[in-house]
Design an enzyme around this catalytic site. Structure first.
Site, short mmCIF file in Angstrom:
data_model
loop_
_atom_site.label_atom_id
_atom_site.label_comp_id
_atom_site.label_asym_id
_atom_site.label_seq_id
_atom_site.Cartn_x
_atom_site.Cartn_y
_atom_site.Cartn_z
N ASP A 150 -15.34 8.59 8.75
CA ASP A 150 -13.94 8.60 8.31
C ASP A 150 -13.81 9.31 6.97
OD1 ASP A 150 -11.32 8.01 7.48
OD2 ASP A 150 -11.35 6.07 8.50
N SER A 206 -5.22 1.71 9.07
CA SER A 206 -5.16 2.40 7.77
C SER A 206 -4.21 1.66 6.82
CB SER A 206 -4.76 3.87 7.99
OG SER A 206 -5.00 4.66 6.85
N HIS A 264 -11.06 9.32 11.28
CA HIS A 264 -9.92 8.43 11.05
C HIS A 264 -9.05 8.42 12.30
CE1 HIS A 264 -7.73 6.01 8.19
NE2 HIS A 264 -6.61 6.69 8.38
#
Length: 219
Positions: free
Chosen positions: A169, A117, A200
């Site tokens: 996600d 991320s 995620h």
């Protein structure tokens, strides 16, 4: 020199490889450390795992709450409105960690940069601009935030790149991972892209693929 504080996991034998792995927004260096026992790597690769802690800063999209973050995000359109100065500063701190591994006897060509991320956005910046060839770049559920400004270095023009993303996600849409893949492939990089039926996060199938890829690039 002052380095980022890190969680470090040493191999059984003296380290001859290293992986610097950056966590996501609001987490810390402990986030991915539990994955290490699940990664199947060859005995010849004695890997030191380095999981840095991001500094704690106010994050605009979270109401200014202070939390571990590699840079500020000022809008939910995370691929467009980030503090690129802070991101670049975080990438420079990763470069310092690479230099420390060089001093500890591990050449840059035996070091993988990984990130999840927010950490993946920093990993892109740190690895693709690094002036010495690295072993590889692993980017999980992330995006290329500094495409307009990143200074690509020819030393890593042929670096192995693995991008992985969740098809569902809700935090970093898969299209952002695909856009990053297309952007760097347009500039001559060889990229392996994998998508998984997850949000995620990280899934078991993905860990198997990470093990396979790391075995190849750390050989």
């Amino acid at each position: 020199m002052s380095y980022l504080p890190c969680v470090e996991i040493e191999p059984e034998q003296p380290a001859n490889r290293a992986i610097i792995w950056l966590h996501g927004l609001g987490a810390d260096g402990n986030d991915f450390a539990p994955l290490v026992p699940h990664l199947t790597l060859p005995d010849s690769a004695q890997v030191r795992f380095i999981f840095p802690h991001a500094p704690k800063i106010p994050v605009t999209i979270n109401g200014g709450m202070v939390m571990p973050a590699w840079y500020d995000i000022t809008d939910m359109a995370i691929d467009r409105k980030v503090d690129t100065n802070q991101l670049s500063a975080s990438a420079a701190r990763v470069t310092d960690l690479i230099a420390r591994e060089n001093e500890r006897g591990i050449a840059s060509e035996h070091i993988v940069i990984a990130g999840f991320s927010q950490g993946g956005a920093v990993a892109y910046e740190a690895a693709l601009s690094h002036p010495e060839r690295l072993a590889g770049l692993l980017v999980l559920s992330s995006y290329l935030a500094t495409a307009p400004s990143i200074k690509l270095h020819p030393a890593n023009q042929d670096i192995p790149v693995m991008i992985q993303h969740g098809r569902q996600d809700p935090v970093v849409a898969e299209r952002l991972g695909q856009q990053a893949q297309a952007w760097i492939m347009d500039r001559g990089y060889k990229v392996e892209y994998q998508a998984f039926d997850m949000q995620h996060q990280v899934c078991p199938e993905q860990i198997q693929e990470i093990s396979r890829w790391l075995t190849k690039v750390l050989a």
